[in-house]
Design an enzyme around this catalytic site. Structure first.
Site, PDB file in Angstrom:
ATOM      1  N   LYS A 153       0.841  -1.190   0.000  1.00  0.00           N
ATOM      2  CA  LYS A 153       0.000   0.000   0.000  1.00  0.00           C
ATOM      3  C   LYS A 153       0.883   1.248   0.000  1.00  0.00           C
ATOM      4  CE  LYS A 153      -4.081  -1.830   2.379  1.00  0.00           C
ATOM      5  NZ  LYS A 153      -4.938  -1.738   3.578  1.00  0.00           N
ATOM      6  N   GLU A 209     -19.514  -9.194   8.424  1.00  0.00           N
ATOM      7  CA  GLU A 209     -20.627  -8.558   9.118  1.00  0.00           C
ATOM      8  C   GLU A 209     -21.611  -9.569   9.693  1.00  0.00           C
ATOM      9  OE1 GLU A 209     -19.044  -5.757   5.986  1.00  0.00           O
ATOM     10  OE2 GLU A 209     -19.724  -7.852   5.992  1.00  0.00           O
ATOM     11  N   ARG A 257     -25.701  -6.181   5.225  1.00  0.00           N
ATOM     12  CA  ARG A 257     -25.125  -7.468   4.860  1.00  0.00           C
ATOM     13  C   ARG A 257     -25.392  -8.539   5.919  1.00  0.00           C
ATOM     14  NH1 ARG A 257     -20.749  -6.638   0.982  1.00  0.00           N
ATOM     15  NH2 ARG A 257     -19.496  -8.275   1.922  1.00  0.00           N
TER      16      ARG A 257
END
Length: 630
Positions: free
Chosen positions: A280, A366, A394
């Site tokens: 990243k 979730e 979700r």
């Protein structure tokens, strides 16, 4: 800065005509262009800097858009957008009428699948690969998924389904950006990756199985040798058990490794799994050093980096929640905090530091987060699930089946309720009131400001059933904050302004524009605070004393708080003209939050105009102000 190579690339076909020797220079220009663009508009940065070479390699090797690329989440697709004809529109990124920050089918034929929530790419790409097989089309489908997104159950469900489809052209690329490139991921590993992805290795492996299978001891020995040889550099076994041919890990910033490996994989049948390691923030030292801070920055000077504001900003609702969570945890040792991979976004950084034994980041999961909270609640603990409104969608079945039916005391801190601005329709928390209101045992609090948010969280925590507290992204009006943990009466609203003829019933932060409107119209204003249970006694009292009612919410009108008011009036046999103001039955795209509210008629001017248009006679009859309630 000039971009001599990049300016010649208006679609991937032009990229594929470049000599391979020029691709490294193109990648350098592309990375610089991403950094320059995001510094001017804001947006996702670290993740996009990490996918530059991978994006170049994919478009170079595969015949896009005929071959399908599906980017999981999609917050790493700025290089993809730049290479697919949208370079000159990057100045409009995440702005009203401009480019979306995520892949969007309506935006480009190269955006083959709309994404923004995680872990959907493998399912979608498998669907595309099998559709191609069924239609007799020769095309590849490629899913690019991050290591965090791969932790979600949906990704494994897709892997499980895909692994038995041996005659489809599916490639799953794991973009692993959470680990550093260790010494084994070098020249030797590049050679092994290319060897294992080549036709010779695939043919030899199949011949070996055919020849040795009649001799079980030799066959098992050969299998163990192959697993050990690959296992020296990769954890291949898991994905091969799913039925994939696992290749890697390889350096995701090394085009000399990526391109030959992808070219080899193109010629293999059946599901393939390529593990690439990226970093990243690659190429921008400040983002490499702090990829979290540069994950989604606003505008900044790349030469200087992110700067602290000269004056401390107003606390955001997220920060208010984070402070409340720490304060309540210090008072009640039963409290545990849960987040599905949103520690920073949901404000749990300080909580993790102070209460590490009571902090649970369950990853992008979730469904698990909600049922995990239910299990904790069964044992007498008091779980607080910090989750975005859009992500709780979700876990809807778990919310109903595992929490609500058992009436367990779980607090849902719903961040990003209402419109979210630049992230657009995929992240808007427009539906939580309708989808929660219909579930028995669940209550919904709608704080109007920061201090009310703190107090309603305390109220929610004190209940013996599930309660959601919804609050928006960003800061509120800047109300003074209490330092104690004082609750508000459960299920009770308050009259904030007494007027005549017209009563505005506000749910949440739109209370403040409602008060502005009321001054001009001499209307009463009620801070309802709770979408469920409604303060029915207060509602009926206000209805009796006013000619017309207006409901106001930053959420979907269909099934929302205004619908709850209508239902309550009908149940009581009260017939009063009712104007319901909120978000319409359409998806609201990205843009400046204030501008989006204005376009939906939910700023003070729009609210006043709607009331005047619907209730012109009542506005004319409004009497002078009677009193103001503090």
């Amino acid at each position: 800065m000039s971009y001599p190579l990049l300016q010649t690339i208006n679609d991937p076909a032009e990229l594929r005509r470049l000599p391979r020797a020029e691709l490294k220079a193109l990648a350098d220009e592309l990375r610089a262009y991403v950094l320059d663009s995001v510094s001017k508009t804001g947006g996702h940065l670290s993740s996009n800097l990490g996918t530059v070479e991978l994006t170049v390699a994919l478009h170079y090797v595969f015949n896009t858009p005929h071959d399908r690329l599906v980017w999981d989440v999609g917050h790493q697709t700025y290089p993809h957008k730049i290479l697919t004809g949208r370079r000159d529109r990057m100045a409009t990124l995440r702005q009203l009428g401009g480019l979306s920050g995520f892949p969007q089918r309506a935006e480009s034929e190269y955006d083959t699948f709309g994404t923004a929530h995680s872990s959907t790419s493998i399912s979608a790409a498998l669907g595309m690969a099998l559709a191609a097989r069924q239609k007799g089309e020769d095309r590849h489908a490629v899913a690019i998924i991050g290591d965090g997104a791969l932790s979600a159950g949906m990704a494994f469900e897709a892997l499980n389904n895909a692994g038995v489809q041996h005659d489809c052209k599916l490639l799953v690329i794991l973009n692993d950006n959470d680990m550093s490139i260790s010494p084994p991921v070098g020249a030797l590993n590049r050679y092994l990756a290319q060897l294992m992805s080549g036709q010779f290795y695939a043919a030899a492996k199949n011949v070996g199985k055919t020849v040795l299978k009649p001799v079980p001891p030799l066959f098992e020995l050969a299998k163990r040798f192959e697993q050990q040889a690959k296992g020296m550099v990769v954890p291949a076994t898991l994905f091969e058990k799913f039925g994939f041919n696992y290749i890697g890990p390889i350096d995701g910033h090394d085009l000399d490794s990526l391109i030959p490996t992808l070219e080899n994989l193109k010629h293999l049948q059946g599901p393939q799994f390529l593990h690439v390691v990226t970093k990243k923030g690659q190429g921008y030292k400040l983002a490499e050093a702090d990829p979290v801070a540069y994950h989604g920055p606003g505008k900044f000077d790349p030469a200087v980096g992110l700067q602290k504001p000269s004056a401390p900003p107003k606390p955001t609702f997220t920060q208010v929640f984070g402070q409340w969570l720490c304060d309540m945890a210090a008072q009640d040792e039963r409290l545990v905090g849960i987040t599905p991979a949103m520690r920073e976004g949901s404000g749990l950084v300080e909580f993790e530091k102070r209460f590490p034994g009571r902090y649970y980041d369950v990853g992008i999961a979730e469904q698990h987060a909600v049922t995990f909270a239910a299990g904790l609640a069964c044992e007498g603990l008091k779980p607080v699930v910090a989750i975005y409104s859009t992500f709780l969608q979700r876990a809807y079945d778990q919310l109903i089946h595992d929490v609500a039916i058992q009436n367990l005391p779980v607090v849902f801190a719903l961040d990003r309720a209402g419109l979210v601005g630049a992230d657009g329709a995929t992240h808007a928390g427009a539906y939580d009131i309708p989808y929660l209101r219909c579930i028995p045992n669940v209550s919904i609090a709608c704080p109007a400001d920061e201090n009310e948010c703190r107090r309603l969280l305390t109220t929610a925590f004190g209940q013996s059933h599930p309660v959601a507290v919804r609050y928006p992204r960003g800061a509120g009006v800047g109300t003074a904050m209490d330092t104690d943990l004082q609750a508000l009466p459960f299920g009770k609203g308050e009259v904030r302004r007494e007027g005549s003829t017209i009563a505005i019933l506000a749910f949440g932060t739109l209370l403040y524009p409602a008060l502005q409107v009321a001054e001009r119209l001499n209307a009463s204003v009620v801070n309802m605070r709770w979408a469920k249970p409604l303060d029915t006694a207060l509602l009926l009292d206000v209805a009796e004393r006013h000619d017309v009612l207006v409901t106001l919410e930053e959420g979907a009108v269909m099934g929302g708080a205004g619908s709850a008011v209508s239902e309550a009036l009908q149940a009581a046999g009260v017939a009063k003209p009712l104007l319901q103001l909120g978000l319409p039955d359409q998806f609201i795209e990205h843009g400046d939050p204030a501008k989006l509210l204005s376009l939906q008629g939910l700023d003070a001017a729009g609210i006043e105009a709607a009331i005047r248009q619907r209730f012109a006679a009542q506005v004319d009859r409004a009497r002078p102000v009677l009193k103001v309630v503090a």
